[in-house]
Design a protein around this motif. Structure first.
Motif, PDB file in Angstrom:
ATOM      1  N   VAL A 351      -5.605 -12.912   4.762  1.00 53.82           N
ATOM      2  CA  VAL A 351      -4.817 -11.999   5.489  1.00 53.82           C
ATOM      3  C   VAL A 351      -5.413 -11.535   6.851  1.00 53.82           C
ATOM      4  CG1 VAL A 351      -3.584 -10.906   3.420  1.00 53.82           C
ATOM      5  CG2 VAL A 351      -5.534  -9.797   4.516  1.00 53.82           C
ATOM      6  N   ASP A 352      -4.532 -11.555   8.056  1.00 53.40           N
ATOM      7  CA  ASP A 352      -5.332 -10.981   9.240  1.00 53.40           C
ATOM      8  C   ASP A 352      -5.839  -9.537   9.194  1.00 53.40           C
ATOM      9  OD1 ASP A 352      -2.903  -9.415   9.627  1.00 53.40           O
ATOM     10  OD2 ASP A 352      -1.879 -11.149  10.664  1.00 53.40           O
ATOM     11  N   GLU A 353      -6.376  -9.137  10.199  1.00 58.48           N
ATOM     12  CA  GLU A 353      -6.804  -7.796  10.415  1.00 58.48           C
ATOM     13  C   GLU A 353      -5.942  -6.838  10.064  1.00 58.48           C
ATOM     14  OE1 GLU A 353      -9.668  -5.536  13.729  1.00 58.48           O
ATOM     15  OE2 GLU A 353     -10.023  -7.458  13.428  1.00 58.48           O
ATOM     16  N   GLU A 354      -4.654  -7.121  11.090  1.00 62.73           N
ATOM     17  CA  GLU A 354      -3.426  -6.002  10.993  1.00 62.73           C
ATOM     18  C   GLU A 354      -2.953  -5.835   9.543  1.00 62.73           C
ATOM     19  OE1 GLU A 354       0.670  -5.113  13.139  1.00 62.73           O
ATOM     20  OE2 GLU A 354      -0.683  -6.626  13.886  1.00 62.73           O
ATOM     21  N   THR A 355      -2.892  -6.807   8.953  1.00 63.04           N
ATOM     22  CA  THR A 355      -2.287  -6.983   7.571  1.00 63.04           C
ATOM     23  C   THR A 355      -3.471  -5.944   6.524  1.00 63.04           C
ATOM     24  OG1 THR A 355      -1.063  -8.813   7.634  1.00 63.04           O
ATOM     25  CG2 THR A 355      -1.374  -7.961   5.505  1.00 63.04           C
ATOM     26  N   ALA A 356      -4.748  -6.592   6.712  1.00 62.24           N
ATOM     27  CA  ALA A 356      -5.875  -5.816   5.910  1.00 62.24           C
ATOM     28  C   ALA A 356      -5.597  -4.384   6.071  1.00 62.24           C
ATOM     29  CB  ALA A 356      -7.176  -6.798   6.210  1.00 62.24           C
ATOM     30  N   SER A 357      -5.784  -3.986   7.402  1.00 65.36           N
ATOM     31  CA  SER A 357      -5.620  -2.503   7.548  1.00 65.36           C
ATOM     32  C   SER A 357      -4.556  -1.782   6.899  1.00 65.36           C
ATOM     33  CB  SER A 357      -5.768  -2.318   9.303  1.00 65.36           C
ATOM     34  OG  SER A 357      -5.564  -0.847   9.588  1.00 65.36           O
ATOM     35  N   ALA A 358      -3.373  -2.531   7.173  1.00 64.14           N
ATOM     36  CA  ALA A 358      -2.073  -1.867   6.360  1.00 64.14           C
ATOM     37  C   ALA A 358      -2.375  -1.618   5.138  1.00 64.14           C
ATOM     38  CB  ALA A 358      -0.810  -2.568   6.800  1.00 64.14           C
ATOM     39  N   ILE A 359      -3.007  -2.668   4.276  1.00 65.40           N
ATOM     40  CA  ILE A 359      -3.353  -2.714   3.029  1.00 65.40           C
ATOM     41  C   ILE A 359      -4.143  -1.557   2.637  1.00 65.40           C
ATOM     42  CG2 ILE A 359      -4.405  -3.803   0.921  1.00 65.40           C
ATOM     43  CD1 ILE A 359      -3.425  -6.459   2.264  1.00 65.40           C
ATOM     44  N   TYR A 360      -5.296  -1.455   3.402  1.00 68.14           N
ATOM     45  CA  TYR A 360      -6.377  -0.507   3.113  1.00 68.14           C
ATOM     46  C   TYR A 360      -5.688   1.021   3.324  1.00 68.14           C
ATOM     47  CZ  TYR A 360     -10.296   2.670   3.998  1.00 68.14           C
ATOM     48  OH  TYR A 360     -11.229   3.735   4.057  1.00 68.14           O
ATOM     49  N   TYR A 361      -4.816   1.238   4.296  1.00 66.08           N
ATOM     50  CA  TYR A 361      -4.006   2.583   4.319  1.00 66.08           C
ATOM     51  C   TYR A 361      -2.977   2.856   3.493  1.00 66.08           C
ATOM     52  CZ  TYR A 361      -7.217   3.693   8.063  1.00 66.08           C
ATOM     53  OH  TYR A 361      -8.385   4.122   8.963  1.00 66.08           O
ATOM     54  N   ALA A 366       5.611  -3.407  -0.830  1.00 67.25           N
ATOM     55  CA  ALA A 366       5.103  -4.709  -1.909  1.00 67.25           C
ATOM     56  C   ALA A 366       5.743  -5.904  -1.037  1.00 67.25           C
ATOM     57  CB  ALA A 366       5.720  -4.407  -2.977  1.00 67.25           C
ATOM     58  N   GLY A 367       6.956  -5.957  -0.526  1.00 66.77           N
ATOM     59  CA  GLY A 367       7.643  -7.240  -0.258  1.00 66.77           C
ATOM     60  C   GLY A 367       6.737  -7.477   1.190  1.00 66.77           C
ATOM     61  N   GLU A 368       5.884  -7.043   1.764  1.00 68.81           N
ATOM     62  CA  GLU A 368       5.343  -7.469   2.964  1.00 68.81           C
ATOM     63  C   GLU A 368       3.906  -7.742   2.632  1.00 68.81           C
ATOM     64  OE1 GLU A 368       7.575  -4.864   6.452  1.00 68.81           O
ATOM     65  OE2 GLU A 368       6.095  -3.955   5.176  1.00 68.81           O
ATOM     66  N   ASP A 369       3.650  -7.303   1.387  1.00 70.35           N
ATOM     67  CA  ASP A 369       2.140  -7.764   0.974  1.00 70.35           C
ATOM     68  C   ASP A 369       1.637  -9.194   0.654  1.00 70.35           C
ATOM     69  OD1 ASP A 369      -0.394  -7.934  -0.002  1.00 70.35           O
ATOM     70  OD2 ASP A 369      -0.513  -5.698  -0.960  1.00 70.35           O
ATOM     71  N   PRO A 370       1.281  -9.934   1.286  1.00 71.80           N
ATOM     72  CA  PRO A 370       1.308 -11.459   0.947  1.00 71.80           C
ATOM     73  C   PRO A 370       0.450 -11.841  -0.375  1.00 71.80           C
ATOM     74  CG  PRO A 370      -0.145 -11.276   2.849  1.00 71.80           C
ATOM     75  CD  PRO A 370       0.559  -9.821   2.493  1.00 71.80           C
ATOM     76  N   GLN A 371      -0.571 -10.898  -0.597  1.00 68.09           N
ATOM     77  CA  GLN A 371      -1.618 -11.074  -1.536  1.00 68.09           C
ATOM     78  C   GLN A 371      -0.736 -10.452  -3.038  1.00 68.09           C
ATOM     79  OE1 GLN A 371      -5.099  -8.963  -0.100  1.00 68.09           O
ATOM     80  NE2 GLN A 371      -5.888 -10.973   0.730  1.00 68.09           N
ATOM     81  N   LEU A 372      -0.174  -9.528  -2.816  1.00 67.47           N
ATOM     82  CA  LEU A 372       0.468  -8.976  -4.120  1.00 67.47           C
ATOM     83  C   LEU A 372       1.591 -10.049  -4.494  1.00 67.47           C
ATOM     84  CD1 LEU A 372       1.439  -6.914  -6.000  1.00 67.47           C
ATOM     85  CD2 LEU A 372       2.446  -5.502  -4.318  1.00 67.47           C
TER      86      LEU A 372
END
Length: 380
Positions: A351-361, A366-372
């Motif tokens: 995932v890109d940095e922006e997505t990683a930050s959103a996952i962290y916070y 759930a629908g926007e989380d590519p890893q999930l």
């Protein structure tokens, strides 16, 4: 007075120093380089020197000089915070904040149920802009946290902005136990359990969350250990024992060569599972994923983990400070070290940095989380 004595008695002092040096050379325990340096600074340095600060800096430098990235020094002023993290409890108000890029304040992204903040009327999406009449805009998260913290039973005033209006609320500081594991039911009978760390109460809360999801009808399970810094080996073993069938779970070898192998009994959780990991899954979190992967009990999804192969012991140093020192190595059930390798996901999803930050916070649905979503697909 000190300067005068040094001037008048210079010859006497030279003789005394010579005697001291001679005695030191022939003595059984001559002063170390650090002792000599500290004495020189205390007696000859023209400025003001903080002895405690010097000792802290020297201790931190000694640990760093080992070259081990996992060992670290804990000063006396930081030791209480370290203990709080291990206990998953702290004295505070019960909010989680996220700094805003425009430095407009700190967005409150979570208010703990039953916390003083909840009782005082603090809400998610409030913007924290002041603590005790101090404007916190432009401060760091740690600086704001230090202002909010205080003695249990005392009160702190928080100023928040809500829908364009300023509100100042008085909130009591209390001991708050942070939730370690939280469960959520997704679609198609899939239960999701987010595990924050492997410190105190991890196994108990994770097992409880899983059992609640099973009672609610969960037929498949996703265990999320992304951004999990690890924790205690005994919490890891308890949880793996619940999940996995009879066999080896975790191996460790201490500095003196003693090996310990933790094992599981024949009882286990018989349901399809997936584990989410990323580059900030450390220590017990990555060994958790590795064990499930080696037993073929779960599919691992996400990004490679950090690759930590040593364990640390926190050893007090007698003055309130401590050192977390690497004193042994640990291995997967099959005897593999993860040092500098980590766990390689079965299904890799970067995932890109922006997505990683959103996952962290925790601000990504759930629908926007590519890893999930990849984990859900893998369970299908």
């Amino acid at each position: 007075m000190k300067k005068k004595l040094l001037t008048i008695g210079s010859y006497v002092l030279v003789a005394m120093l010579a005697t001291v040096i001679t005695l030191a050379l022939v003595g059984e325990n001559p002063p170390s380089k650090l002792d000599r340096l500290e004495a020189l600074i205390e007696n000859r340095f023209i400025g003001e020197a903080d002895t405690q600060a010097m000792e802290d800096a020297a201790a931190a430098a000694m640990v760093k000089a080992t070259g081990d990235r996992w060992s670290y020094y804990i000063s006396a002023k930081d030791y209480d915070t370290h203990r709080e993290q291990e206990e998953n409890a702290y004295v505070g108000v019960g909010v989680t904040i996220q700094p805003q890029e425009d430095e407009s304040g700190f967005l409150i992204i979570m208010v703990t149920d039953g916390s003083p903040a909840k009782e005082a009327g603090i809400e998610v999406n409030d913007l924290l802009i002041g603590v005790e009449d101090q404007d916190v805009r432009g401060m760091t998260t740690d600086e704001v946290g230090a202002l909010v913290k205080g003695q249990e039973g005392t009160k702190v005033s928080l100023t928040v902005m809500r829908k364009g209006e300023h509100m100042t609320l008085s909130v009591e500081r209390r001991r708050i136990e942070q939730p370690v594991a939280e469960g959520e039911m997704l679609e198609d009978g899939i239960g999701l359990v987010k595990i924050s760390n492997f410190d105190a109460r991890c196994a108990e809360e994770t097992i409880s969350a899983i059992e609640k999801l099973r009672s609610a009808g969960a037929k498949k399970l996703i265990l999320d250990v992304r951004n999990n810094p690890g924790g205690f080996a005994d919490e890891l073993v308890k949880l793996l024992d619940y999940l996995l069938p009879e066999g080896d779970l975790f191996r460790s070898v201490s500095f003196d060569g003693k090996e310990q192998v933790d094992t599981s009994d024949e009882n286990f959780l018989d349901m399809p599972m997936a584990v989410l990991v990323n580059g900030d899954s450390y220590s017990a979190a990555e060994f958790f994923a590795a064990a499930l992967q080696e037993y073929e009990a779960a599919v691992v999804v996400g990004e490679p983990t950090v690759g930590k192969g040593y364990y640390q012991q926190t050893i007090p140093l007698g003055d309130g400070s401590a050192v977390a020192l690497s004193t042994g190595k640990y291995f997967t059930p099959k005897g593999n070290s993860l040092a500098d390798k980590g766990v390689i996901p079965t299904v890799r999803v970067d995932v890109d940095e922006e997505t990683a930050s959103a996952i962290y916070y925790g601000t990504l649905s759930a629908g926007e989380d590519p890893q999930l979503q990849a984990a859900i697909k893998a369970l299908e």
